[in-house]
Write a protein that holds these residues in place. Structure first.
Motif, short mmCIF file in Angstrom:
data_model
loop_
_atom_site.label_atom_id
_atom_site.label_comp_id
_atom_site.label_asym_id
_atom_site.label_seq_id
_atom_site.Cartn_x
_atom_site.Cartn_y
_atom_site.Cartn_z
N LEU A 95 -42.00 -33.12 37.22
CA LEU A 95 -40.53 -33.06 37.38
C LEU A 95 -39.89 -31.99 36.50
N GLY A 96 -40.68 -31.30 35.72
CA GLY A 96 -40.11 -30.33 34.77
C GLY A 96 -39.18 -31.06 33.81
N ALA A 97 -39.60 -32.26 33.41
CA ALA A 97 -38.73 -33.12 32.58
C ALA A 97 -39.04 -32.96 31.10
N SER A 98 -38.15 -33.49 30.27
CA SER A 98 -38.46 -33.61 28.84
C SER A 98 -39.14 -34.95 28.65
N LYS A 124 -29.86 -31.21 30.10
CA LYS A 124 -30.55 -30.00 30.55
C LYS A 124 -31.60 -30.27 31.61
N THR A 125 -32.31 -31.41 31.48
CA THR A 125 -33.42 -31.72 32.39
C THR A 125 -33.49 -33.24 32.59
N PRO A 126 -34.27 -33.70 33.61
CA PRO A 126 -34.57 -35.13 33.67
C PRO A 126 -35.34 -35.52 32.39
N VAL A 127 -35.27 -36.79 32.01
CA VAL A 127 -35.95 -37.23 30.79
C VAL A 127 -36.88 -38.40 31.12
N ILE A 128 -38.11 -38.29 30.63
CA ILE A 128 -39.09 -39.39 30.75
C ILE A 128 -39.27 -39.97 29.35
N VAL A 129 -39.22 -41.28 29.23
CA VAL A 129 -39.34 -41.92 27.91
C VAL A 129 -40.50 -42.91 27.92
N ASP A 130 -41.40 -42.75 26.94
CA ASP A 130 -42.55 -43.64 26.77
C ASP A 130 -42.12 -44.78 25.85
N ARG A 131 -41.94 -45.95 26.40
CA ARG A 131 -41.43 -47.16 25.72
C ARG A 131 -39.98 -46.97 25.27
N PHE A 132 -39.20 -48.07 25.39
CA PHE A 132 -37.82 -48.05 24.90
C PHE A 132 -37.43 -49.49 24.59
N TRP A 133 -36.24 -49.88 24.93
CA TRP A 133 -35.72 -51.20 24.54
C TRP A 133 -36.58 -52.36 25.05
N HIS A 134 -37.12 -52.26 26.26
CA HIS A 134 -37.92 -53.37 26.79
C HIS A 134 -39.07 -53.71 25.84
N SER A 135 -39.73 -52.68 25.31
CA SER A 135 -40.84 -52.94 24.37
C SER A 135 -40.33 -53.66 23.14
N THR A 136 -39.22 -53.18 22.60
CA THR A 136 -38.70 -53.76 21.37
C THR A 136 -38.36 -55.23 21.57
N ALA A 137 -37.63 -55.51 22.64
CA ALA A 137 -37.17 -56.89 22.84
C ALA A 137 -38.32 -57.80 23.28
N ALA A 138 -39.13 -57.34 24.23
CA ALA A 138 -40.15 -58.25 24.79
C ALA A 138 -41.21 -58.62 23.76
N TYR A 139 -41.69 -57.65 22.96
CA TYR A 139 -42.69 -57.98 21.95
C TYR A 139 -42.09 -58.90 20.89
#
Ligand SMILES: Nc1ncnc2c1ncn2[C@@H]1O[C@H](COP(=O)(O)OP(=O)(O)O)[C@@H](O)[C@H]1O
Ligand SMILES: Nc1ccn([C@@H]2O[C@H](COP(=O)(O)OP(=O)(O)O)[C@@H](O)[C@H]2O)c(=O)n1
Length: 420
Positions: free
Chosen positions: A248-251, A296-311
């Motif tokens: 995707l040419g993403a960050s 500037k670009t689409p953004v891909i994020v490896d883990r975010f709030w779901h990880s924090t809350a669910a664990y």
């Protein structure tokens, strides 16, 4: 030094006590007068022990309470005679938020009462812990609970014995009562405050605060889509996020962000209150970066709030999956001041395949991730909590096909939902 007052255990007489024996909870409460109630089942189970005590950690200072609770077990195991056994214990007001106190039920079969009682006396005088002892009445049909006197609270010298009586299991499992703002933080300020308060005992907390703004800044929604990839360890997040970045040419960003890596191991050793505040703040830092990159670009994020809350929720809630707060509970709400991604993709994987991938990768894991490996129940709780978190659009993807097939499927989903 005024450490404790009776007001710290409000409504003592309305409290329920829970003792966990072999993984099963037993509930009892106390009464000034006995009305012919049965002996609580837990006392039938433990009646062969010479002496029984409970210890409940109680302090108005949340950080002190968390730190001391973490130290207490080690101290007890180190200093008690070997004939002593500990079971997890808690006390709570049924269904009342933030009323949970944690501690231990101590079963003592040592020859003399002196070493144990000396240690407990010391603890009750010096530390934020309330001690009770349990006595069997002569006919063996009744048990009483006696709260030990507190040096700071002379009125308690005259505290009388209370009968213990059986109690029903509460509607909400006690371990869910204190989640909000102790395990999961729903605003930047709440998490910030915890780290700020432990700056003097944990130097790394100051380093984290230095990287943060003093409050969450209101930002314009990013122009480009923001896609979060979630899932247990070894489900293929790294593999997928890197391929998505290229396709995707993403960050590509992650939470916690790279700048927090040097402090992470230290917070992983801290009790949940402090550890979870650290991860919560990591999300706000990542949100800052998303805000910038997403212009500037689409953004891909490896883990975010779901990880924090669910664990956090899965660790806090003891016992079975059904003890988790029900779907729709406020425990699963998205923090109102945290950026919401356009889409959250959760990768799921058959446990055996996940183990195989973990073995192949063969690198170190966090203690929590090792726990996931051994503990099927914990894994189920994390996955269930993932599903219940509300907020952004959410989709589950089976990650068992080949890496390229998973990529193609997720690209289709992103193009469908995010108009890319
Ligand atoms: N779809 C897939 N099929 C087979 N193996 C995969 C797939 N995706 C990832 N892997 C392998 O599984 C291991 C874990 O993947 P990784 O992307 O590191 O997971 P995570 O970031 O979720 O911990 C790696 O060795 C990776 O090469
Ligand atoms: N945004 C995040 C990311 C991780 N975490 C915590 O970090 C642990 C997993 O992170 P990890 O980096 O070992 O996982 P992988 O990215 O290796 O799969 C979990 O146990 C969570 O408790 C979190 O709370 N919030």
């Amino acid at each position: 030094m005024a450490r404790r007052t009776m007001s710290l255990i409000p409504q003592w007489s309305s409290r329920v006590f829970s003792v966990e024996l072999n993984g099963a909870p037993f509930y009892f409460s106390t009464r000034g007068q006995h009305r012919g109630e049965e002996v609580p089942p837990v006392f039938r189970e433990v009646q062969n022990y010479a002496r029984l005590y409970s210890l409940l950690v109680c302090s108005s200072d949340k950080i002190r309470r968390a730190k001391f609770y973490a130290e207490l077990k080690e101290k007890l195991l180190r200093e008690l005679p070997p004939e002593c056994h500990l079971s997890p214990m808690s006390s709570f007001l049924p269904n009342v938020r933030d009323s949970l106190l944690n501690g231990y039920f101590l079963k003592d079969n040592s020859e003399s009462s002196s070493p144990t009682e000396r240690l407990l006396r010391d603890l009750s005088q010096r530390d934020p812990v309330f001690v009770c002892s349990y006595l069997k009445c002569e006919d063996g049909q009744l048990w009483t609970q006696r709260l030990w006197p507190d040096a700071d609270c002379p009125a308690m010298e005259t505290s009388k014995d209370y009968y213990v009586v059986p109690s029903e299991a509460p509607e909400y499992h006690p371990s869910t009562l204190n989640i909000i703002n102790s395990d999961v933080f729903y605003s930047f300020e709440e998490a910030y405050e915890v780290l700020e308060k432990c700056g003097d005992i944990i130097p790394e907390a100051m380093s984290v605060l230095e990287l943060l703004p003093s409050r969450a800044e209101a930002r314009r929604k990013p122009d480009y889509p923001v896609i979060v990839i979630e899932g247990l360890d070894a489900t293929g997040k790294t593999t997928l996020t890197e391929s998505l970045r290229d396709a995707l040419g993403a960050s590509l960003l992650q939470s916690p962000p790279q700048c927090l890596s040097p402090m992470r191991a230290r917070f992983d050793r801290e009790p949940p209150l402090i550890r979870r505040a650290f991860y919560a703040l990591g999300n706000y830092l990542t949100a800052e970066q998303i805000g910038q990159e997403g212009m500037k670009t689409p953004v891909i994020v490896d883990r975010f709030w779901h990880s924090t809350a669910a664990y956090a929720i899965a660790t806090a809630v003891s016992g079975q999956v059904c003890n988790l707060p029900a779907e729709g509970s406020e425990v699963y709400r998205w923090p109102s001041d945290l950026l919401q991604p356009s889409l959250v993709v959760v990768l799921t994987l058959d446990p055996e395949e996940r183990k195989r991938r973990l073995r192949n990768r063969g690198q170190g894991k966090t203690v929590e991730e090792q726990e996931l490996d051994h503990n099927q129940l914990f894994r189920l709780k994390v996955e269930t909590a993932y599903q219940r978190i509300s907020g952004p659009a959410f989709v589950t993807v089976d990650a068992s096909p080949s890496a390229d097939q998973v990529l193609q499927q997720v690209l289709l989903l992103i193009r469908g939902k995010c108009h890319l």
